[in-house]
Write a protein that holds these residues in place. Structure first.
Motif, mmCIF file in Angstrom:
data_model
loop_
_atom_site.group_PDB
_atom_site.id
_atom_site.type_symbol
_atom_site.label_atom_id
_atom_site.label_comp_id
_atom_site.label_asym_id
_atom_site.label_seq_id
_atom_site.Cartn_x
_atom_site.Cartn_y
_atom_site.Cartn_z
ATOM 1 N N MET A 55 0.887 -1.259 -0.073
ATOM 2 C CA MET A 55 -0.117 -0.095 0.101
ATOM 3 C C MET A 55 0.904 1.443 0.014
ATOM 4 O O MET A 55 0.483 2.143 -0.603
ATOM 5 N N LEU A 56 1.916 1.238 0.782
ATOM 6 C CA LEU A 56 2.865 2.290 0.920
ATOM 7 C C LEU A 56 3.761 2.497 -0.615
ATOM 8 O O LEU A 56 3.940 3.817 -0.843
ATOM 9 N N LEU A 57 3.942 1.646 -1.066
ATOM 10 C CA LEU A 57 4.793 1.638 -2.159
ATOM 11 C C LEU A 57 4.208 1.716 -3.618
ATOM 12 O O LEU A 57 4.854 1.867 -4.658
ATOM 13 N N GLY A 58 2.867 1.431 -3.767
ATOM 14 C CA GLY A 58 2.332 1.506 -4.818
ATOM 15 C C GLY A 58 2.481 0.117 -5.710
ATOM 16 O O GLY A 58 2.115 -0.930 -5.050
ATOM 17 N N HIS A 59 2.815 0.125 -6.911
ATOM 18 C CA HIS A 59 2.914 -1.295 -7.558
ATOM 19 C C HIS A 59 4.345 -1.843 -7.345
ATOM 20 O O HIS A 59 4.544 -2.687 -7.998
ATOM 21 N N LEU A 60 5.241 -1.215 -6.607
ATOM 22 C CA LEU A 60 6.702 -1.640 -6.483
ATOM 23 C C LEU A 60 6.523 -2.904 -5.379
ATOM 24 O O LEU A 60 5.673 -2.778 -4.179
ATOM 25 N N SER A 61 6.938 -3.984 -5.767
ATOM 26 C CA SER A 61 7.120 -5.167 -4.941
ATOM 27 C C SER A 61 7.915 -5.238 -3.802
ATOM 28 O O SER A 61 8.906 -4.616 -3.851
ATOM 29 N N ALA A 62 7.682 -5.839 -2.597
ATOM 30 C CA ALA A 62 8.433 -5.675 -1.565
ATOM 31 C C ALA A 62 9.689 -6.553 -1.948
ATOM 32 O O ALA A 62 10.835 -6.112 -1.528
ATOM 33 N N ASN A 63 9.572 -7.653 -2.872
ATOM 34 C CA ASN A 63 10.816 -8.305 -3.157
ATOM 35 C C ASN A 63 11.921 -7.327 -3.857
ATOM 36 O O ASN A 63 13.080 -7.490 -3.684
ATOM 37 N N LEU A 64 11.293 -6.487 -4.761
ATOM 38 C CA LEU A 64 12.246 -5.470 -5.358
ATOM 39 C C LEU A 64 12.781 -4.785 -4.197
ATOM 40 O O LEU A 64 13.990 -4.042 -4.425
ATOM 41 N N LEU A 65 12.089 -4.055 -3.475
ATOM 42 C CA LEU A 65 12.491 -3.267 -2.358
ATOM 43 C C LEU A 65 13.845 -3.787 -1.527
ATOM 44 O O LEU A 65 14.762 -3.305 -1.202
ATOM 45 N N TRP A 66 13.769 -5.335 -1.218
ATOM 46 C CA TRP A 66 14.688 -6.130 -0.394
ATOM 47 C C TRP A 66 15.942 -6.213 -1.455
ATOM 48 O O TRP A 66 16.980 -5.991 -1.048
ATOM 49 N N LEU A 67 15.556 -6.341 -2.690
ATOM 50 C CA LEU A 67 16.812 -6.317 -3.599
ATOM 51 C C LEU A 67 17.614 -5.021 -3.777
ATOM 52 O O LEU A 67 18.696 -5.061 -3.847
ATOM 53 N N TRP A 68 16.830 -3.843 -3.776
ATOM 54 C CA TRP A 68 17.351 -2.673 -3.649
ATOM 55 C C TRP A 68 18.299 -2.530 -2.440
ATOM 56 O O TRP A 68 19.537 -2.188 -2.491
ATOM 57 N N PHE A 69 17.868 -2.979 -1.128
ATOM 58 C CA PHE A 69 18.735 -2.962 -0.038
ATOM 59 C C PHE A 69 20.016 -3.761 0.096
ATOM 60 O O PHE A 69 20.890 -3.457 0.429
ATOM 61 N N VAL A 70 19.727 -5.056 -0.489
ATOM 62 C CA VAL A 70 20.651 -6.068 -0.546
ATOM 63 C C VAL A 70 21.860 -5.386 -1.576
ATOM 64 O O VAL A 70 23.140 -5.332 -1.267
ATOM 65 N N GLY A 71 21.535 -4.733 -2.763
ATOM 66 C CA GLY A 71 22.439 -4.260 -3.565
ATOM 67 C C GLY A 71 23.048 -2.832 -2.887
ATOM 68 O O GLY A 71 24.181 -2.713 -3.173
ATOM 69 N N ALA A 72 22.596 -2.244 -2.253
ATOM 70 C CA ALA A 72 22.963 -1.075 -1.538
ATOM 71 C C ALA A 72 23.959 -1.593 -0.587
ATOM 72 O O ALA A 72 25.168 -0.973 -0.296
ATOM 73 N N PHE A 73 23.974 -2.529 0.287
ATOM 74 C CA PHE A 73 24.721 -2.845 1.271
ATOM 75 C C PHE A 73 26.049 -3.338 0.619
ATOM 76 O O PHE A 73 27.112 -3.380 0.930
ATOM 77 N N VAL A 74 25.732 -4.230 -0.553
ATOM 78 C CA VAL A 74 26.747 -4.722 -1.353
ATOM 79 C C VAL A 74 27.814 -3.980 -1.861
ATOM 80 O O VAL A 74 29.045 -3.787 -1.778
ATOM 81 N N LEU A 75 27.219 -2.981 -2.434
ATOM 82 C CA LEU A 75 27.902 -1.684 -3.202
ATOM 83 C C LEU A 75 28.789 -0.830 -1.847
ATOM 84 O O LEU A 75 29.682 -0.671 -2.135
ATOM 85 N N GLY A 76 27.997 -0.706 -0.778
ATOM 86 C CA GLY A 76 28.696 0.046 0.104
ATOM 87 C C GLY A 76 29.978 -0.843 0.856
ATOM 88 O O GLY A 76 30.766 -0.229 1.002
ATOM 89 N N GLY A 77 29.722 -2.040 0.892
ATOM 90 C CA GLY A 77 30.903 -2.922 1.506
ATOM 91 C C GLY A 77 31.861 -2.939 0.549
ATOM 92 O O GLY A 77 33.057 -2.722 0.855
ATOM 93 N N ALA A 78 31.703 -2.790 -0.987
ATOM 94 C CA ALA A 78 32.416 -2.904 -2.035
ATOM 95 C C ALA A 78 33.475 -1.442 -1.796
ATOM 96 O O ALA A 78 34.690 -1.359 -1.852
ATOM 97 N N LEU A 79 32.748 -0.309 -1.810
ATOM 98 C CA LEU A 79 33.185 1.002 -1.411
ATOM 99 C C LEU A 79 34.087 1.003 -0.249
ATOM 100 O O LEU A 79 35.457 1.411 -0.306
ATOM 101 N N VAL A 80 33.770 0.573 0.795
ATOM 102 C CA VAL A 80 34.684 0.670 2.168
ATOM 103 C C VAL A 80 35.870 -0.376 2.045
ATOM 104 O O VAL A 80 36.851 0.281 2.151
ATOM 105 N N TYR A 81 35.632 -1.506 1.260
ATOM 106 C CA TYR A 81 36.886 -2.441 1.140
ATOM 107 C C TYR A 81 37.855 -1.445 0.262
ATOM 108 O O TYR A 81 38.967 -1.497 0.694
#
Length: 68
Positions: A8-34
């Protein structure tokens, strides 16, 4: 078709896609820190070779510089 919860909060965006964004941001952040951590550190041999090359270059550019 009724939306509830996160859908309801995201409209047509699925919760799975949201989790994929979070995982992607986490991996990218880890690569940048490394990358940032590895960029500033040289091993002892690498540092000595870099210092030696710098001194050689300075002697070439200024032959009157006193050797240390």
């Amino acid at each position: 078709m009724s939306d509830s919860g996160i859908g309801m909060l995201l409209g047509h965006l699925s919760a799975n896609l949201l989790w994929l964004w979070f995982v992607g941001a986490f991996v990218l952040g880890g690569a940048l820190v490394y990358g940032v951590m590895k960029a500033g550190h040289l091993r002892r041999g690498e540092r000595a070779r870099l210092d030696h090359a710098t001194e050689e270059r300075q002697r070439q550019e200024d032959p009157y510089k006193r050797p240390t």
